[in-house]
Structures are given as structure tokens and as C-alpha cells.
Design a protein around this motif. Structure first.
Motif, PDB file in Angstrom:
ATOM      1  N   ARG A   1       0.656  -1.145  -0.091  1.00 19.64           N
ATOM      2  CA  ARG A   1      -0.055  -0.007  -0.113  1.00 19.64           C
ATOM      3  C   ARG A   1       0.848   1.294  -0.089  1.00 19.64           C
ATOM      4  N   TRP A   2       1.921   1.127   0.643  1.00 24.01           N
ATOM      5  CA  TRP A   2       3.079   2.360   0.527  1.00 24.01           C
ATOM      6  C   TRP A   2       3.624   2.652  -0.546  1.00 24.01           C
ATOM      7  N   GLN A   3       3.888   1.318  -1.404  1.00 27.82           N
ATOM      8  CA  GLN A   3       4.489   1.294  -2.745  1.00 27.82           C
ATOM      9  C   GLN A   3       3.668   1.753  -3.827  1.00 27.82           C
ATOM     10  N   ASP A   4       2.390   1.609  -3.584  1.00 25.19           N
ATOM     11  CA  ASP A   4       1.577   2.356  -4.647  1.00 25.19           C
ATOM     12  C   ASP A   4       0.676   3.605  -4.445  1.00 25.19           C
ATOM     13  N   GLY A   5       1.093   4.028  -3.046  1.00 25.00           N
ATOM     14  CA  GLY A   5       0.838   5.655  -2.695  1.00 25.00           C
ATOM     15  C   GLY A   5      -0.531   5.581  -2.262  1.00 25.00           C
ATOM     16  N   THR A   6      -1.111   4.430  -1.858  1.00 22.61           N
ATOM     17  CA  THR A   6      -2.470   4.507  -0.977  1.00 22.61           C
ATOM     18  C   THR A   6      -2.741   4.356   0.179  1.00 22.61           C
ATOM     19  N   ALA A   7      -1.590   4.105   1.194  1.00 23.12           N
ATOM     20  CA  ALA A   7      -1.640   3.814   2.353  1.00 23.12           C
ATOM     21  C   ALA A   7      -2.297   4.745   3.250  1.00 23.12           C
ATOM     22  N   VAL A   8      -2.205   6.168   2.964  1.00 21.34           N
ATOM     23  CA  VAL A   8      -2.740   6.864   3.858  1.00 21.34           C
ATOM     24  C   VAL A   8      -4.285   7.210   3.703  1.00 21.34           C
ATOM     25  N   TYR A   9      -4.708   6.618   2.781  1.00 14.91           N
ATOM     26  CA  TYR A   9      -6.135   6.505   2.243  1.00 14.91           C
ATOM     27  C   TYR A   9      -7.198   5.698   3.396  1.00 14.91           C
ATOM     28  N   TYR A  10      -6.584   4.564   3.654  1.00 17.52           N
ATOM     29  CA  TYR A  10      -7.372   3.508   4.454  1.00 17.52           C
ATOM     30  C   TYR A  10      -7.430   4.057   6.004  1.00 17.52           C
ATOM     31  N   PRO A  11      -6.613   4.553   6.470  1.00 17.62           N
ATOM     32  CA  PRO A  11      -6.942   5.010   7.916  1.00 17.62           C
ATOM     33  C   PRO A  11      -7.735   6.144   8.177  1.00 17.62           C
ATOM     34  N   LEU A  12      -7.910   6.801   6.969  1.00 14.53           N
ATOM     35  CA  LEU A  12      -9.058   8.320   7.155  1.00 14.53           C
ATOM     36  C   LEU A  12     -10.355   7.678   7.103  1.00 14.53           C
TER      37      LEU A  12
ATOM     38  N   ILE B   1      -1.595  14.423  12.281  1.00 13.26           N
ATOM     39  CA  ILE B   1      -2.186  13.114  12.809  1.00 13.26           C
ATOM     40  C   ILE B   1      -3.083  13.139  13.961  1.00 13.26           C
ATOM     41  N   ALA B   2      -2.559  14.295  15.090  1.00  8.24           N
ATOM     42  CA  ALA B   2      -3.336  14.295  16.168  1.00  8.24           C
ATOM     43  C   ALA B   2      -4.816  14.828  15.924  1.00  8.24           C
ATOM     44  N   VAL B   3      -4.988  15.615  15.048  1.00  6.70           N
ATOM     45  CA  VAL B   3      -5.914  16.292  14.781  1.00  6.70           C
ATOM     46  C   VAL B   3      -7.080  15.155  13.872  1.00  6.70           C
ATOM     47  N   VAL B   4      -6.356  14.893  12.772  1.00  7.44           N
ATOM     48  CA  VAL B   4      -7.237  14.102  11.597  1.00  7.44           C
ATOM     49  C   VAL B   4      -7.448  12.587  12.224  1.00  7.44           C
ATOM     50  N   LEU B   5      -6.458  11.924  12.653  1.00  3.65           N
ATOM     51  CA  LEU B   5      -6.768  10.754  13.130  1.00  3.65           C
ATOM     52  C   LEU B   5      -7.000  10.383  14.904  1.00  3.65           C
ATOM     53  N   GLY B   6      -7.195  11.535  15.492  1.00  2.00           N
ATOM     54  CA  GLY B   6      -7.315  11.435  16.806  1.00  2.00           C
ATOM     55  C   GLY B   6      -6.490  10.930  17.463  1.00  2.00           C
ATOM     56  N   LEU B   7      -5.221  11.105  17.477  1.00  2.03           N
ATOM     57  CA  LEU B   7      -4.216  10.395  18.447  1.00  2.03           C
ATOM     58  C   LEU B   7      -3.484  11.650  19.115  1.00  2.03           C
TER      59      LEU B   7
ATOM     60  N   LEU C   1     -11.328   4.529   8.622  1.00  5.15           N
ATOM     61  CA  LEU C   1     -11.538   3.613   9.872  1.00  5.15           C
ATOM     62  C   LEU C   1     -12.359   4.436  10.824  1.00  5.15           C
ATOM     63  N   GLU C   2     -13.239   3.906  11.426  1.00  6.95           N
ATOM     64  CA  GLU C   2     -14.144   4.674  12.329  1.00  6.95           C
ATOM     65  C   GLU C   2     -13.336   4.860  13.687  1.00  6.95           C
ATOM     66  N   SER C   3     -12.563   4.074  14.033  1.00  2.00           N
ATOM     67  CA  SER C   3     -11.721   4.151  15.112  1.00  2.00           C
ATOM     68  C   SER C   3     -10.767   5.313  14.976  1.00  2.00           C
ATOM     69  N   PHE C   4     -10.284   5.726  13.888  1.00  5.71           N
ATOM     70  CA  PHE C   4      -9.436   6.892  13.495  1.00  5.71           C
ATOM     71  C   PHE C   4      -9.998   7.876  12.913  1.00  5.71           C
ATOM     72  N   SER C   5     -11.256   8.176  13.068  1.00  2.00           N
ATOM     73  CA  SER C   5     -11.938   9.382  12.007  1.00  2.00           C
ATOM     74  C   SER C   5     -12.843  10.284  13.194  1.00  2.00           C
ATOM     75  N   PRO C   6     -12.296  10.986  14.062  1.00  3.47           N
ATOM     76  CA  PRO C   6     -13.249  11.878  14.998  1.00  3.47           C
ATOM     77  C   PRO C   6     -13.879  12.786  14.001  1.00  3.47           C
ATOM     78  N   TRP C   7     -13.236  13.380  12.881  1.00  2.00           N
ATOM     79  CA  TRP C   7     -13.611  14.436  12.223  1.00  2.00           C
ATOM     80  C   TRP C   7     -14.040  13.702  10.699  1.00  2.00           C
ATOM     81  N   PRO C   8     -15.090  12.996  10.451  1.00  2.00           N
ATOM     82  CA  PRO C   8     -15.263  12.224   9.369  1.00  2.00           C
ATOM     83  C   PRO C   8     -15.286  13.183   7.942  1.00  2.00           C
ATOM     84  N   ALA C   9     -16.004  14.410   8.327  1.00  2.00           N
ATOM     85  CA  ALA C   9     -15.858  15.462   6.958  1.00  2.00           C
ATOM     86  C   ALA C   9     -14.452  15.637   6.580  1.00  2.00           C
TER      87      ALA C   9
END
Length: 453
Positions: A265-276, A336-342, A278-286
Motif C-alpha cells: 500500500r505504501w508502494q502504490d501510494g494509497t496507504a494514507v487513504y485507508y486510516p482516514l 495526525i493528532a487532529v485528523v486521526l484522533g491520536l 476507519l471508524e476508530s481513527f475518524s473523529p472528524w469524518p468530514a
């Protein structure tokens, strides 16, 4: 050969004469203590579920695991609710005092005890930043992290001023604090509470013995040579721990970057898309949808993250490139702190990154914070000082002092080379030389570092 010998002697002198990176170690102290303090306060309503004796990871499960791995945790000394509540409050207090820089040597040890005890009690509670905090709290006890931006610095400054006036200053709080800690350590060993892995109990005994040795040398030594020897040893320990902290931060980024390269996923450039998404890491879905809606942006962020993490350890020898990548990584963790809630993971990583911040930037940051604090206190005091801001009555005359009356003799300024009056205050400076007064080991201007309370 002479040039090589000169370089070696210069390096040895630099490592042994002073504790390097005072502002960087202060940032590490403030960053990690603030991260842990905020985490404990944030999870205070949920403390029973996280670390309590009746939580999901209950006492029996924790006891079985610790009997296998031998991890150190003071929470396993008793299964009572009172002990758990008391220790949790003490962990909050120790973090706050370390953040303020009060008795940083003792508080760094207690901070380590608090972090290890809570994390080893429930090992499944964390988001990745707990691993960094777990390691750094151990390294922090070897550093002189109270040189600047601390209450210890203010106490050392006042002590120097008092000694310059000829006053005899005796520190009773430090020996009393370490005496109480020694009694607790002896009682825990006598009751068999330090069984298990030997590393943490041995470290506690070594630190306490070093404090006793430092106090005994300062109290009973007839010359300054033993104290200077302890200063040299402590400087080497501090600088070595600072190097380990820097190496640890580099290893974290290097291993993270190289492991990412191996992922498809990191090789094809799409790895960042999937955590965004995930319900557990989406405090701001919009916000997550907005960032992931552009494929080019996702690809650039994915490749940029890998490139920055892999390249950072190799840029430490180029100051400008290092500062650029450092700013990029700090910005990345803030996102990461804001977007992924960490937030606590990001704060821990930013605290680790702060060891590489330039000294000039940290000095400007400290000066700005001091000016802001001065303005706040001036406003709270009602105008910035006593008598300031009060209107002066028109036509009133200022009362002359006794030396300003007509015909009174004015004091003459001292002539160059004239002897000073007895008891006159002299400008304090760092004590140097074999017979010099070593002063307070938490003194930021002092060239040596010891084991102060």
C-alpha cells in the motif's frame, strides 16, 4: 599527530566539562511530562477501566502476566482500591512537578516509576506513543533536565545571589526528600515487592546511592577534588543519555520508514487513504473525506511520509536540511493528532523530535514565553507593578530623600581600582578550578552537573 591529539583532547573536554543541550533536554522533560500528565487527566474518569484492580484486565490476569515477564509495577504491591487511587493521584502530581522542574532529579525518578507502574499494569492500553514514553522516561533519569526553564533554575539563581551576599544557604528539602524515598525503597525490598526483573530495582538503588554519595561529598569533603570528580562522571552520564535519546528517535523513524517501504500500500501510494476511513481513527469524518477526496494529495502524502522518515537520520549533519525535515515531521504529527484522533501519540513523538531543535530557536521560544508571562502577570497585578498606572496629581512635588536635601553630601562613585567595601555584593559567576565552590548542581551556568534533588 599533534592535530589528532588536540582534537581528541578537545572532544574529551567538551564531553566532561559541561552538560550539553540544556534547552533540548528541558524540552524533552517538558514534552514527555506534559504528555503523560494530559493523558492521566484525560483518562481520569476512565482510570478504573484502564488500570484499576477490577478493570477488564483484572488483578489476576495482571499477576499471571507479571509472574512470567517480571515487569516492574508498583500497582501490584496491593490490590486495594485505596492504593490504586493514591498511586494514580501521585502519578499526576509527579508529572506536574517534573513539568515545573521542581527537584527534577527526584521527580524524574518518580515519574519513571509512575509511567512503568501504570503501563506494565495494563500493557494493552496505548496507541504507540506509550512505547516511546516507556523508553524515554528511563533515559530521562540520567539527564540534567532542570538546567533551564525550571523551578530548580530559579532556586539555584537565588542561592547564588544569597551566597554572593555572604549568606549561608543550607538545602534541607533535597536530603529530606531522598531520605523518605530511601525509606520507601528499603521497605519495598524488605517486604519482597521488588521481586521480578532486576533492572528497575537495581536502577533505583544506583540512583539513590548516587544521591547519598553526592550529599556526603558535599557535606564532609575537605577539598573540592571529590566533588569535581563526581561532576565529571555526571557530565559523561548526561551527555551519553542525550546521545541515546537522539539515537532512539532516529531508530524510530528509520525502522518505521523502511518497514513502510516493504508494504504494497505504501508502494502504490494509497496507504494514507485507508486510516482516514476507519471508524476508530475518524473523529472528524468530514475532514477525513475532504483530505482523501484528492488522489494526487493522498499519493504525495504517502510518498512524502516514507521519504522524510527514511531520510531524516542521514540529514543530521546538514543543519538546514535537518531543520526542514524536522518541521515537516512535527507538522505531520500535528495533523495526525487532529485528523486521526491520536493526540498523545503525536505529543510523544513531537517531544522526541524536540531534542533536535536548534538552540537559537529554543532561546527565542523561551524569551517569548517569558515576555508573555510578564505581560500576563502585569495585567493581573493591575498595571504592571506597584505604583505604575496611578495618575500623578498636577502641581505636586516629589518628596526629596535625605541625600537630596540642599547641602547634603552626595555619595561619590567608586574610583577604578579602589578596594570594595566589606560585604559588598560581587557579580556571581560560575565557580571554576579545583578550589572553587561547586555551587548548586542544577545551576545552568555551572560547568559541571551532579546528582541534585
Amino acid at each position: 599527530m599533534n592535530r589528532f591529539a588536540l582534537a581528541v583532547s578537545t572532544g574529551i573536554a567538551r564531553v566532561t566539562e559541561a552538560a550539553l543541550g540544556p534547552y533540548q533536554t528541558a524540552m524533552v522533560r517538558i514534552g514527555f511530562s506534559a504528555t503523560w500528565l494530559l493523558f492521566l487527566l484525560r483518562e481520569f474518569p476512565h482510570r478504573q477501566e484502564l488500570y484499576g484492580p477490577d478493570g477488564p484486565w483484572n488483578w489476576n490476569l495482571a499477576e499471571q502476566l507479571i509472574s512470567i515477564n517480571g515487569a516492574f509495577t508498583a500497582l501490584m504491591w496491593s490490590d486495594g482500591q485505596f492504593w490504586f487511587e493514591t498511586f494514580y493521584v501521585l502519578a499526576v502530581l509527579w508529572s506536574l512537578l517534573l513539568l515545573l522542574g521542581w527537584r527534577t532529579r527526584a521527580m524524574s525518578v518518580l515519574f519513571m516509576v509512575g509511567v512503568l507502574s501504570l503501563q506494565n499494569r495494563s500493557i494493552f492500553m496505548g496507541d504507540g506513543g506509550d512505547n516511546v514514553l516507556h523508553l524515554m522516561c528511563i533515559y530521562l533519569v540520567f539527564t540534567r533536565c532542570g538546567q533551564v526553564w525550571s523551578l530548580d533554575e530559579r532556586r539555584a539563581r537565588r542561592t547564588r545571589a544569597a551566597r554572593a551576599r555572604g549568606e549561608h544557604v543550607v538545602d534541607r528539602t533535597g536530603p529530606a526528600l531522598w531520605g523518605v524515598l530511601g525509606l520507601v525503597l528499603v521497605a519495598a525490598a524488605f517486604l519482597g515487592k521488588l521481586n521480578g526483573d532486576w533492572f528497575v530495582p537495581a536502577l533505583l538503588w544506583v540512583l539513590w546511592s548516587a544521591q547519598v554519595l553526592w550529599w556526603a561529598v558535599g557535606r564532609f569533603a575537605r577539598s573540592g577534588q571529590p566533588r569535581i570528580m563526581l561532576d565529571v562522571v555526571a557530565n559523561i552520564v548526561h551527555n551519553g543519555a542525550l546521545l541515546v535519546i537522539m539515537a532512539e528517535a532516529c531508530l524510530i523513524y528509520a525502522t518505521a520508514g523502511w518497514y513502510k517501504i516493504q508494504g504494497s500500500r505504501w508502494q502504490d501510494g494509497t496507504a494514507v487513504y485507508y486510516p482516514l476511513h476507519l471508524e476508530s481513527f475518524s473523529p472528524w469524518p468530514a475532514l477525513a473525506d475532504l483530505l482523501s477526496a484528492h488522489g494526487v494529495m493522498v499519493m504525495l502524502v504517502t510518498y512524502g511520509t516514507v521519504a522524510v522518515q527514511v531520510a531524516f537520520p542521514f540529514t543530521l549533519f546538514n543543519r538546514r536540511v535537518k531543520n526542514i525535515l524536522l518541521a515537516a515531521m512535527i507538522t505531520e504529527h500535528a495533523v495526525i493528532a487532529v485528523v486521526l484522533g491520536l493526540p498523545f501519540f503525536s505529543l510523544a513523538m513531537i517531544a522526541a523530535d524536540s531534542v533536535f531543535l536548534p538552540t537559537s530557536f529554543l532561546r527565542r521560544l523561551g524569551d517569548g514565553a517569558a515576555r508573555t508571562r510578564g505581560r500576563v502577570w502585569a495585567r493581573l497585578a493591575g498595571g504592571g507593578g506597584p505604583g505604575r498606572g496611578l495618575p500623578r496629581q498636577r502641581g505636586s512635588k516629589r518628596q526629596r530623600g535625605p541625600l537630596e536635601q540642599p547641602g547634603s553630601q552626595q555619595p561619590r562613585p567608586p574610583q577604578p581600582g579602589a578596594p570594595k567595601e566589606p560585604g559588598a555584593a560581587r557579580t556571581p559567576g560560575p565557580a571554576r578550578g579545583p578550589g572553587a565552590d561547586p555551587g548548586d548542581p542544577e545551576n545552568p551556568d555551572h560547568t559541571h552537573v551532579g546528582f541534585p534533588a
